[in-house]
Design a protein around this motif. Structure first.
Motif, mmCIF file in Angstrom:
data_model
loop_
_atom_site.group_PDB
_atom_site.id
_atom_site.type_symbol
_atom_site.label_atom_id
_atom_site.label_comp_id
_atom_site.label_asym_id
_atom_site.label_seq_id
_atom_site.Cartn_x
_atom_site.Cartn_y
_atom_site.Cartn_z
ATOM 1 N N UNK A 54 0.838 -1.202 0.000
ATOM 2 C CA UNK A 54 0.000 0.000 0.000
ATOM 3 C C UNK A 54 0.870 1.249 0.000
ATOM 4 N N UNK A 55 1.926 1.244 0.788
ATOM 5 C CA UNK A 55 2.854 2.384 0.828
ATOM 6 C C UNK A 55 3.392 2.693 -0.569
ATOM 7 N N UNK A 56 3.869 1.673 -1.269
ATOM 8 C CA UNK A 56 4.445 1.899 -2.606
ATOM 9 C C UNK A 56 3.388 2.313 -3.627
ATOM 10 N N UNK A 57 2.127 1.968 -3.374
ATOM 11 C CA UNK A 57 1.059 2.389 -4.272
ATOM 12 C C UNK A 57 0.706 3.865 -4.050
ATOM 13 N N UNK A 58 0.789 4.315 -2.824
ATOM 14 C CA UNK A 58 0.415 5.688 -2.495
ATOM 15 C C UNK A 58 1.586 6.663 -2.655
ATOM 16 N N UNK A 59 2.763 6.254 -2.214
ATOM 17 C CA UNK A 59 3.927 7.135 -2.231
ATOM 18 C C UNK A 59 4.934 6.722 -3.292
ATOM 19 N N UNK A 60 5.695 7.675 -3.772
ATOM 20 C CA UNK A 60 6.801 7.398 -4.676
ATOM 21 C C UNK A 60 8.078 7.737 -3.918
ATOM 22 N N UNK A 61 8.790 6.745 -3.427
ATOM 23 C CA UNK A 61 9.979 7.025 -2.631
ATOM 24 C C UNK A 61 11.013 7.845 -3.393
ATOM 25 N N UNK A 62 11.688 8.710 -2.666
ATOM 26 C CA UNK A 62 12.709 9.593 -3.219
ATOM 27 C C UNK A 62 13.945 8.817 -3.676
ATOM 28 N N UNK A 63 14.313 7.810 -2.929
ATOM 29 C CA UNK A 63 15.540 7.076 -3.207
ATOM 30 C C UNK A 63 15.237 5.739 -3.875
ATOM 31 N N UNK A 64 15.449 5.637 -5.166
ATOM 32 C CA UNK A 64 15.149 4.417 -5.909
ATOM 33 C C UNK A 64 15.926 3.211 -5.435
ATOM 34 N N UNK A 65 17.214 3.387 -5.164
ATOM 35 C CA UNK A 65 18.037 2.265 -4.716
ATOM 36 C C UNK A 65 17.590 1.790 -3.337
ATOM 37 N N UNK A 66 17.278 2.714 -2.460
ATOM 38 C CA UNK A 66 16.836 2.347 -1.126
ATOM 39 C C UNK A 66 15.501 1.582 -1.185
ATOM 40 N N UNK A 67 14.610 2.011 -2.055
ATOM 41 C CA UNK A 67 13.331 1.312 -2.218
ATOM 42 C C UNK A 67 13.572 -0.107 -2.734
ATOM 43 N N UNK A 68 14.477 -0.247 -3.682
ATOM 44 C CA UNK A 68 14.783 -1.573 -4.228
ATOM 45 C C UNK A 68 15.383 -2.470 -3.138
ATOM 46 N N UNK A 69 16.298 -1.918 -2.348
ATOM 47 C CA UNK A 69 16.876 -2.687 -1.238
ATOM 48 C C UNK A 69 15.798 -3.079 -0.232
ATOM 49 N N UNK A 70 14.876 -2.161 0.024
ATOM 50 C CA UNK A 70 13.803 -2.452 0.966
ATOM 51 C C UNK A 70 12.952 -3.627 0.481
ATOM 52 N N UNK A 71 12.537 -3.576 -0.763
ATOM 53 C CA UNK A 71 11.671 -4.630 -1.298
ATOM 54 C C UNK A 71 12.406 -5.973 -1.324
ATOM 55 N N UNK A 72 13.655 -5.968 -1.759
ATOM 56 C CA UNK A 72 14.434 -7.221 -1.805
ATOM 57 C C UNK A 72 14.622 -7.812 -0.418
ATOM 58 N N UNK A 73 14.984 -6.973 0.556
ATOM 59 C CA UNK A 73 15.178 -7.492 1.910
ATOM 60 C C UNK A 73 13.854 -7.903 2.550
ATOM 61 N N UNK A 74 12.762 -7.234 2.175
ATOM 62 C CA UNK A 74 11.442 -7.620 2.696
ATOM 63 C C UNK A 74 11.080 -9.025 2.225
ATOM 64 N N UNK A 75 11.322 -9.297 0.963
ATOM 65 C CA UNK A 75 10.998 -10.607 0.403
ATOM 66 C C UNK A 75 11.894 -11.690 0.992
#
Length: 137
Positions: A54-75
């Motif tokens: 839901x967060x990624x659907x509503x917000x567009x994170x400023x840091x693309x690499x950090x978002x990618x790291x977040x999603x990968x580590x979440x999975x």
């Protein structure tokens, strides 16, 4: 729906099914051996991953690499923690016992990193980037 939101949402649905199945199995069998795996599947797998979708659907994170790291580590972390917990509790013979512990600890540690990355993301998001689907903050 963006790619981060879609993958997190789909994985959360998988965890929801697993958690619900384990709960129904425990209720039917009258035994509670799966209780920790059931709880973590629902809380870490279903609720956390869904909230992040839901967060990624509503917000567009400023840091693309950090978002990618977040999603990968979440999975990796959610699968590692719950899978490692199941192996640690039930000790399947197909893997040596130290592997169960390592997967459990490493999975939990990676998930902790994911929560840290999410915290950083929430503080680096600017007001201009919080516009998606007609919602503005």
């Amino acid at each position: 729906m963006n790619k981060y939101s879609k993958i997190l949402l789909r994985l959360s649905a998988v965890f929801a099914l697993i958690g619900a199945y384990l709960g129904s199995h425990m209720a039917g069998a009258g035994g509670y051996a799966f209780r920790p795996v059931h709880a973590h599947s629902l809380v870490v797998g279903w609720l956390s991953l869904f909230a992040w979708a839901v967060y990624y659907q509503i917000f567009t994170p400023k840091l693309g690499l950090l978002a990618k790291l977040h999603v990968c580590t979440a999975i990796i972390g959610s699968v590692g923690l719950t899978g490692g917990m199941a192996m640690f509790i039930f000790k399947p013979d197909i893997l040596p016992e130290p592997v169960h512990t390592v997967v459990y600890i490493v999975g939990g540690s990676i998930l902790l990193l994911s929560f840290l990355f999410f915290l950083i993301l929430t503080f680096t998001n600017s007001a201009e980037q919080n516009v998606n689907n007609g919602i503005s903050k």
